[in-house]
Write an enzyme that holds these catalytic residues in place. Structure first.
Site, short mmCIF file in Angstrom:
data_model
loop_
_atom_site.label_atom_id
_atom_site.label_comp_id
_atom_site.label_asym_id
_atom_site.label_seq_id
_atom_site.Cartn_x
_atom_site.Cartn_y
_atom_site.Cartn_z
N GLU A 1 58.85 62.73 12.94
CA GLU A 1 59.40 64.05 12.64
C GLU A 1 60.89 64.12 12.96
O GLU A 1 61.62 64.92 12.40
CB GLU A 1 58.62 65.12 13.43
CG GLU A 1 58.70 66.51 12.84
CD GLU A 1 57.75 67.51 13.51
OE1 GLU A 1 57.69 67.51 14.75
OE2 GLU A 1 57.09 68.28 12.80
N HIS B 1 40.79 43.67 15.62
CA HIS B 1 39.65 43.67 14.70
C HIS B 1 39.79 44.77 13.65
O HIS B 1 38.81 45.24 13.11
CB HIS B 1 38.36 43.84 15.49
CG HIS B 1 38.11 42.68 16.42
ND1 HIS B 1 37.28 41.64 16.08
CD2 HIS B 1 38.62 42.38 17.64
CE1 HIS B 1 37.28 40.76 17.08
NE2 HIS B 1 38.08 41.18 18.03
N LYS C 1 55.18 75.37 4.33
CA LYS C 1 54.92 76.56 5.13
C LYS C 1 55.11 77.82 4.28
O LYS C 1 54.29 78.73 4.30
CB LYS C 1 55.93 76.57 6.30
CG LYS C 1 55.36 76.99 7.62
CD LYS C 1 56.45 77.20 8.65
CE LYS C 1 56.75 76.00 9.50
NZ LYS C 1 57.68 76.32 10.62
#
Lengths: 462, 462
Positions: free
Chosen positions: A291, A317, A431
């Site tokens: 960010e 793995h 937003k």
């Protein structure tokens, strides 16, 4: 020395065909770093996180609130998202025993459990409220701005449930707000209703706020040594006072990752602790790095590395196959912990079975360390950049040091990338679209822009 | 239709300047896909995961073992790593209430808790053993090969603790091994000591094994409807019988991601469920996609996309800034859940405060869905590829369907990338280095190679 960074395996000398960072690149970066260093450390007024480690007033206010609540609550319910949740979660995972919330009160030393609601999935909130005894629950509402939509929605629901459980008046005694000292909805409510608050200093951004009350209050409530956290962070600030790259660990991390990305195409930057307690630290780092640095530069160029969380040995793995043989587009930074060599003795059994007998007499601590070194060596042998950050032990001092190291590295990297590491303009559009759909006043322009977007095309659906 | 994929926002028509996948690219891919489809579906003998959904013998053997243990255990401790752990964890998170291990036996419907040890951190194992009552614990040891070093080390320690707690003889009644039907250390021990076992079919690789006893036994033990899981997966196999890309969802996913990576540089591929229960599904997918496709092609070219896990709305406050404004190197695949519109009513309170009043009367279900659509639209408006996979509800049928969808997509993608999706040669070197350091017989050559690697250079240390 509590922290050290070995970056031999980032350098050309250690990688096949010398295809790593060159000594000249590192030397050239010294000047750029010196400027970044001067720039960052001159901004103490604007960058509050630089002085959080020595902000004793804020620390003492936080500890006082923790003290007031002592013994009154079995559960702490934290409402927050992003920087308001990732830091507290990382601290709980690192510094409390595993599966903290499943332990008995005795095993928790009388400290409460800590539940974090960091999303607005209705199923999660319903289940959380159903299992908590709200009469013994303290609710922390954390929002820097005091108006974060997800946190406000959580708050309205939890506040209602609290009022039903203990009554309107008593509900206020179950709330602590952590928010801006002056502005925002939470501050308004706190003033009107006399709710206890702690402040996030206005010059401390959400993702840099873990050493403010945002991280310190939850930590103190569950028995983490807040003073040691801050001392570890303060130690990093002292060591980072010098602009000399050769002695500045956060600076070296930032410079290496920046060169690896911009000069060598290593744009995916893995943080891979070989230690279960540090799993969630990697997620906290992801927010910080992503960010802060994923930005449009002022010339419009999109820049920024992509952080990727991993954990060793587990991810050997899972993701390590890709790190070893996939595109040469990654760096891996390991975090290792010293002093585990004698922990977890592996007993002798089935001595006749070769897949087991060689393990006898070794310890898990040896095994996890050997696996880390083996993976680092194998990656280097295949031309994959990697570095190893070693800490002495997983405790509050070292967690504070690690977090301040990464926060400072992020600030330096922002200068190197030529972006503002302290805003997040990219999230505004989404937003605003959400506000428009929710019918929030003042979102008419976003509504128009939203309505003009292409609609789902039935040809492109299966 | 239980699953649908809307990929409008991957296509040029929906993105600024038409900079997405073109209709012609999609048409061109149809032939390549038809070949991939034929190739994969012709390999039923080699690719056991294709027929796991209809393997009734294996299912019934699994359910029989679950039935035998009913009522005897309060805790299940799973020892496994990678594919032996990620599937069971994803199923528990998706299909059991949140914080399952903190719930009372009543709230768990009498089913046991499920603890997964997927690492060799000595601190975690010590803490886990300290808090479990081993006399009421069933231990599952899961290793396809029967010799995975981490799992064998865990097993030796846990077996010793079990023997101390309940005695050597009774300890055998607390163990179930899930492993190859013929070979490996676990099979040998089981034969010698009469320990209950279930098999991982030899033609089912670890990361494709969730619908074998590896995932099905833990699922059945904690009360998940195994038949519904398999039915959902079987439904996907039926629908995917056609080689027509326009109707084959797993194929469409594979083709779009492959084109996005190889023709548009979108090499980082985000999986972002907007639903808390699917958080760990994203981590399961990361292994599948990374370990299957991150490979050297036969001409030596390193290929493969980098999967990145995320969760919405949470990551709107973490990674989304990077997705919106960082380099144009990503795709985002959302997973959404229908029918939540009326869940989580947000009550009216503080109606005088604009940051809160607009939320009243909405629900959390609406909010999370609106946020997903807003984020998808915003990403598209900024030229960022994204697609939305919608499921009707989070239940066993849909989880089975999602997992089989991704497994099949991975197999197709292996053909498109021209790699073997079913091996993991890249992890051998690190494994051999570790064996060498542990002194395992036969690792002398690895030891020599290890010793020849460059040593940590004090100049590159801070």
């Amino acid at each position: 020395m509590s922290l050290s960074l070995d970056f031999t395996n980032m350098m050309g000398a250690a990688l096949p065909h010398g295809a790593g960072i060159t000594a000249a690149q590192l030397t050239d970066a010294s000047d750029a770093f010196a400027k970044a260093h001067a720039h960052v450390h001159a901004m103490q007024a604007e960058l509050g996180f630089l002085t959080l480690p020595v902000n004793e007033a804020l620390r003492d206010a936080t500890l006082a609130v923790a003290e007031q609540t002592r013994g009154r609550f079995d559960d702490v319910l934290l409402l927050g998202i992003g920087g308001s949740a990732l830091g507290p979660i990382a601290l709980r995972t690192a510094l409390r025993p595993p599966a903290w919330n499943t332990l008995s009160a005795d095993a928790r030393g009388g400290h409460p459990r800590l539940h974090v609601l960091d999303n607005v999935d209705p199923a999660t909130i319903a289940a959380t409220l159903a299992r908590l005894d709200l009469s013994r629950t303290l609710v922390l509402v954390i929002s820097k701005s005091g108006g974060t939509v997800e946190t406000m929605a959580q708050y309205l629901i939890v506040r209602e449930a609290l009022a039903r459980a203990v009554g309107e008046d008593a509900a206020r005694q179950h709330l602590v707000f952590i928010t801006d000292p002056e502005v925002g909805a939470l501050r308004k409510i706190a003033r009107a209703e006399g709710i206890t608050t702690l402040e996030v200093p206005p010059n401390v951004g959400g993702r840099f706020s873990v050493l403010s009350p945002v991280g310190m209050l939850p930590a103190a409530l569950i028995g983490i040594d807040v003073k040691a956290l801050l001392a570890g962070a303060a130690d990093v600030m002292t060591r980072a006072a010098s602009a000399d790259l050769a002695t500045n660990l956060p600076g070296t991390f930032a410079v290496l990752q920046h060169i690896a990305d911009t000069a060598h195409g290593r744009s995916v930057q893995v943080l891979m602790p070989y230690a279960d307690p540090l799993r969630d630290l990697a997620l906290w780092f992801v927010q910080l790095w992503a960010e802060s640095l994923g930005k449009l530069r002022s010339d419009g160029t999109p820049v920024g590395p992509t952080p990727l969380p991993a954990v060793g040995a587990t991810d050997q793995h899972s993701q390590v196959q890709l790190f070893m043989e996939g595109p040469l587009d990654k760096t891996v930074t390991f975090i290792t912990v010293k002093g585990r060599e004698r922990d977890g003795m592996i007993p002798t059994r089935h001595a006749d079975i070769p897949e087991l007998s060689y393990l006898a007499g070794h310890t898990l601590g040896e095994l996890i360390d050997i696996e880390q070194r083996a993976t680092a060596g194998a990656l280097a042998a295949r031309g994959r950049f990697n570095a190893t950050l070693a800490i002495d032990t997983v405790d509050a001092f070292h967690l504070g040091a690690l977090m301040q190291t990464f926060a400072l590295a992020t600030a330096y990297a922002g200068v190197l990338y030529e972006v503002n590491a302290f805003n997040q303009p990219g999230v505004e559009l989404g937003k605003n679209f959400a506000y428009a759909m929710l019918g929030r006043a003042g979102s008419e322009q976003a509504r128009a822009e939203w309505d003009a977007l292409p609609k789902p095309d039935p040809r492109y659906r299966v």
